[in-house]
Write a protein that holds these residues in place. Structure first.
Motif, PDB file in Angstrom:
ATOM      1  N   GLN A  16       0.815  -1.209   0.000  1.00 50.33           N
ATOM      2  CA  GLN A  16       0.000   0.000   0.000  1.00 50.33           C
ATOM      3  C   GLN A  16       0.850   1.261   0.000  1.00 50.33           C
ATOM      4  N   THR A  17       2.120   1.141   0.410  1.00 48.45           N
ATOM      5  CA  THR A  17       2.989   2.308   0.472  1.00 48.45           C
ATOM      6  C   THR A  17       4.279   2.046  -0.292  1.00 48.45           C
ATOM      7  N   PHE A  18       4.968   3.139  -0.599  1.00 43.72           N
ATOM      8  CA  PHE A  18       6.285   3.061  -1.226  1.00 43.72           C
ATOM      9  C   PHE A  18       7.180   4.070  -0.531  1.00 43.72           C
ATOM     10  N   ARG A  27       1.607   6.804   0.391  1.00 49.43           N
ATOM     11  CA  ARG A  27       0.600   5.870  -0.103  1.00 49.43           C
ATOM     12  C   ARG A  27       0.731   5.780  -1.611  1.00 49.43           C
ATOM     13  N   ARG A  28       0.719   4.565  -2.155  1.00 46.77           N
ATOM     14  CA  ARG A  28       0.992   4.389  -3.581  1.00 46.77           C
ATOM     15  C   ARG A  28      -0.065   5.020  -4.474  1.00 46.77           C
ATOM     16  N   GLY A  30      -2.014   8.020  -5.253  1.00 43.50           N
ATOM     17  CA  GLY A  30      -2.015   9.435  -4.904  1.00 43.50           C
ATOM     18  C   GLY A  30      -3.089  10.201  -5.645  1.00 43.50           C
ATOM     19  N   SER A 187      12.544   9.315  -8.490  1.00 44.21           N
ATOM     20  CA  SER A 187      11.323   8.921  -9.193  1.00 44.21           C
ATOM     21  C   SER A 187      11.419   9.195 -10.681  1.00 44.21           C
ATOM     22  N   ALA A 212      10.575   5.228  -7.471  1.00 40.88           N
ATOM     23  CA  ALA A 212       9.135   5.310  -7.694  1.00 40.88           C
ATOM     24  C   ALA A 212       8.864   5.604  -9.162  1.00 40.88           C
ATOM     25  N   LEU A 214       5.799   7.072 -11.275  1.00 35.69           N
ATOM     26  CA  LEU A 214       4.485   7.714 -11.231  1.00 35.69           C
ATOM     27  C   LEU A 214       3.913   7.719 -12.645  1.00 35.69           C
ATOM     28  N   LEU A 252      -1.371  -1.203  -9.564  1.00 35.18           N
ATOM     29  CA  LEU A 252      -0.896  -1.507  -8.221  1.00 35.18           C
ATOM     30  C   LEU A 252      -0.385  -2.936  -8.109  1.00 35.18           C
ATOM     31  N   CYS A 259       3.241   4.073  -8.674  1.00 40.96           N
ATOM     32  CA  CYS A 259       2.485   4.931  -7.761  1.00 40.96           C
ATOM     33  C   CYS A 259       1.583   5.842  -8.593  1.00 40.96           C
ATOM     34  N   THR A 261      -1.230   8.461  -9.828  1.00 42.43           N
ATOM     35  CA  THR A 261      -1.825   9.653  -9.219  1.00 42.43           C
ATOM     36  C   THR A 261      -2.978  10.151 -10.096  1.00 42.43           C
TER      37      THR A 261
END
Length: 307
Positions: A16-18, A27-28, A30, A187, A212, A214, A252, A259, A261
């Motif tokens: 659930q997190t990175f 929190r992944r 966003g 990232s 990460a 995104l 996910l 992650c 968003t």
């Protein structure tokens, strides 16, 4: 149920997190702010109060990563983030971008000279009402400026405490390798979604280095409603979910460094998106989704290329 260091819980394979740069947990799933601005990322989309309310609702619902950019508006999205959320609560990371200058709803150009990147970053600091930007991303590499100068400018800003982490947007695997040889990168933000996996090599490199990723346009910018994604319906039906929720759940499940968003100006759509974290896709689901035929990669000359 206890949470492990990788962000997943006992009995739950989906983190659930990175941890950005191995240290800062987010929190992944966003929230992105592009949809709070008008067509072509120019001017407002609706009432300012509604945009502020959606941003606050996202954080109230547990979002800890807000993704914005100085050219959304331009400047407007950052101002909305500050109006809604400053002073920022502990644990919230605001990511913004610089390096693209928007001149109209269809006009933009890349600007990577060190003095311009510094000016853009300092303007973002003022609009965001903060002394340090959590994640500052180079929105595009400027082909007219050596990478060493562009990344070096961000590295200097980091040493000064004006940014905490450096990210890159829309890069190739080779460019990412070169940047990693110059300084620490936390990232990458490339286009990647269920129907466009052209950045798979970059994703693998992010996994190797613990960066990460995104993915922008995580919901394929509306393409999920077309016939190309009709196979989504069978998977969505098995979970009582929408196509969009399944597309986010696929990201996910696809990689622990992804992650997404997704953005929206609608409280109801925000809630729908955030419920994607509750979906657990089976091996059969993943096979069905992986088999979807990706769309032709985005034309670099299109409006979205300057997003």
């Amino acid at each position: 149920m206890t949470e492990r260091r990788d962000g997943s819980a006992d009995g739950d394979p989906v983190a659930q997190t990175f941890a950005l740069d191995g240290g800062l947990p987010v929190r992944r799933l966003g929230f992105g702010t592009a949809q709070l601005t008008g067509p072509g990322y120019w001017g407002p989309r609706g009432e300012r109060a509604d945009a502020v309310a959606v941003l606050r609702r996202a954080v109230d619902r547990g979002v800890t990563l807000i993704d914005t950019a100085d050219n959304y508006g331009p400047g407007l999205a950052e101002e909305l983030v500050a109006e809604a959320l400053a002073p920022y609560p502990a644990g919230l990371t605001v990511a913004t971008k610089g390096g693209v200058v928007r001149t109209s709803d269809s006009g933009w150009h890349v600007e990577g000279r060190p003095e311009r990147l510094r000016a853009m970053c300092e303007a973002s600091l003022r609009r965001l009402r903060t002394e340090t930007i959590g994640l500052y991303q180079l929105h595009r590499l400027d082909p007219a400026v050596p990478m060493e100068e562009q990344v070096g400018a961000l590295d200097e800003l980091r040493r000064e405490g004006k940014i905490r982490y450096i990210g890159l947007d829309t890069v190739t695997a080779e460019q990412l390798e070169r940047a990693l040889a110059l300084t620490g990168i936390a990232s990458v933000q490339n286009r990647f979604n269920l129907l466009d996996r052209a950045s798979a090599a970059v994703l693998r490199l992010c996994e190797t280095h613990g960066l990460a990723f995104l993915p922008w346009f995580p919901l394929a910018n509306g393409a999920l409603t077309g016939t190309a994604a009709s196979a989504l319906d069978s998977v969505a039906g098995r979970h009582g979910a929408t196509r969009g929720q399944i597309a986010l759940a696929w990201l996910l499940h696809r990689s622990p460094v992804l992650c997404p968003t997704p953005g929206t100006g609608s409280p109801a759509h925000l809630d729908e998106n955030l419920r994607a974290v509750e979906i657990r896709l089976s091996a059969e689901d993943m096979r069905d989704l992986d088999a979807l035929v990706p769309l032709v990669p985005l034309d670099p000359g299109s409006r979205a290329a300057g997003r």
